[in-house]
Design a protein around this motif. Sequence first.
Motif, PDB file in Angstrom:
ATOM      1  N   LYS A 132     -31.755  13.540  88.260  1.00 43.44           N
ATOM      2  CA  LYS A 132     -32.302  12.177  88.183  1.00 43.44           C
ATOM      3  C   LYS A 132     -33.373  11.954  89.258  1.00 43.44           C
ATOM      4  O   LYS A 132     -33.322  12.539  90.335  1.00 43.44           O
ATOM      5  N   GLU A 134     -35.150   8.510  90.987  1.00 50.34           N
ATOM      6  CA  GLU A 134     -35.196   7.042  91.087  1.00 50.34           C
ATOM      7  C   GLU A 134     -36.601   6.656  91.543  1.00 50.34           C
ATOM      8  O   GLU A 134     -37.099   7.199  92.528  1.00 50.34           O
ATOM      9  N   THR A 139     -34.770   4.723  86.519  1.00 54.62           N
ATOM     10  CA  THR A 139     -34.151   6.023  86.823  1.00 54.62           C
ATOM     11  C   THR A 139     -34.531   6.974  85.697  1.00 54.62           C
ATOM     12  O   THR A 139     -34.263   6.703  84.523  1.00 54.62           O
ATOM     13  N   THR A 141     -34.318  10.750  83.960  1.00 55.34           N
ATOM     14  CA  THR A 141     -33.514  11.969  83.914  1.00 55.34           C
ATOM     15  C   THR A 141     -34.218  12.982  83.018  1.00 55.34           C
ATOM     16  O   THR A 141     -35.056  12.602  82.188  1.00 55.34           O
ATOM     17  N   ASP A 158     -36.031   7.705  80.392  1.00 53.49           N
ATOM     18  CA  ASP A 158     -35.937   6.572  81.315  1.00 53.49           C
ATOM     19  C   ASP A 158     -34.642   5.808  80.997  1.00 53.49           C
ATOM     20  O   ASP A 158     -34.567   5.105  79.989  1.00 53.49           O
ATOM     21  N   THR A 160     -33.383   3.315  82.375  1.00 54.78           N
ATOM     22  CA  THR A 160     -33.503   1.866  82.551  1.00 54.78           C
ATOM     23  C   THR A 160     -33.989   1.197  81.277  1.00 54.78           C
ATOM     24  O   THR A 160     -33.361   0.259  80.776  1.00 54.78           O
TER      25      THR A 160
END
Length: 401
Positions: A132, A134, A139, A141, A158, A160
């Motif tokens: 990940k 940030e 966030t 991945t 993403d 989020t």
Amino acid sequence: MYNVKNITEDIYYVGANDRRISLFEGVYSVPEGVSYNSYLIMDDKTALLDTVDKTVSHQFFENISHVLNGRKLDYLVINHMEPDHCAEIENLIKKYPDIKIVCNAKIQTMLSQFFDFDFKQEQFTIVKEGDKLETGKHTLTFIMAPMVHWPEVMVTYDLTDKILFSADAFGSFGAIDGNIFADEVDFDLRYMNEARRYYTNIVGKYGMQVQSLLKKASAIDIEMICPLHGYVWRKNLDKFIEKYQKWSTYEPEIQSVLIPYASVYGNTQNVAEILAGELAKLGIKDIKMYDVSVTHPSYVLSDIFKYSHIVFAATTYNMGIFVTMENLLNDLSAHNIQNRKVAIIENGSWAPSSGNLMTEIISKWKNTQIIGNRLTVKSTLKNDNLTQLKELAKEIHASMV
Ligand code: FEO
């Protein structure tokens, strides 16, 4: 002048179009042009996802400068190292020397292959599946997607905003004409054929690897797909994913007959036309024909992924298959075509041999069945051939129900 588009409140499209390109990858004509997509996330940290082809670098850098508006560029995420996306990496690092490069180990190796630039080791954040990053609100991945379309490929998700930055997957030939979302254009009418031609020719060989990515994608909640070419998907994702499901399993989209033919003086064409008419009389709809000496194989190959039944009709030439048909068949083999029903027509004035040679190639295609008796014509279609042709049409029709 910059030309950027909002994908979300804080994610921007900073790519550009090329409508003057003569041949994509030096092979494929793209009469509607092509877009090279790059996305910039403006969070507490800023992150750029991929760069663009060198032909659109000026627009790309203007776009980035405008969106950054004086802020620094913190991260470059590299999903794919093919030069239509990685060409501007060196120039980007020269312009933003403090940038961190986020990529996997294979991408790092390819960077040194494509560039003489002296990358600093401390500049790299090497990621593996599920790692990940940030950036503040977002966030990201990383999901490895080898062979979709090169071995180093990964896609970025993403967590989020539930956006999949899908690299070459879910892309299309065709420039982005103002609108940015696929639901803002008549995609089926204007772009689906080019999306198919893009997929089948660029990634078609790697159905198994695309299946593996689709499986991983099915385990995550995706609300938007941002590919490296073509429009962004935020609605009807299932419909496009379903197309990928079919294409990557080599499952035809329609039950109908495609007839690619190679004809020197029009006599093989005449046979193909008469067969097409007989198939139509039997009630088959959407029959399609291609003169393979006229139409580039990328279009024929794309439609062969669409159609269930294919009739290859070719004259004999230099004791072989007429060259444009041979090219097409070899291209199909190289793209791992399979799961089709095929009939064969050969022509030859003294020693017809294209039928055996075509059969030799086609018999290597997985789960592919040859329908009916091969139709052999010597120079022109005669009445006894006509009976055989009508019989072949009936057998093709019978195999469709
Ligand atoms: Fe659009 Fe595989 O590069």
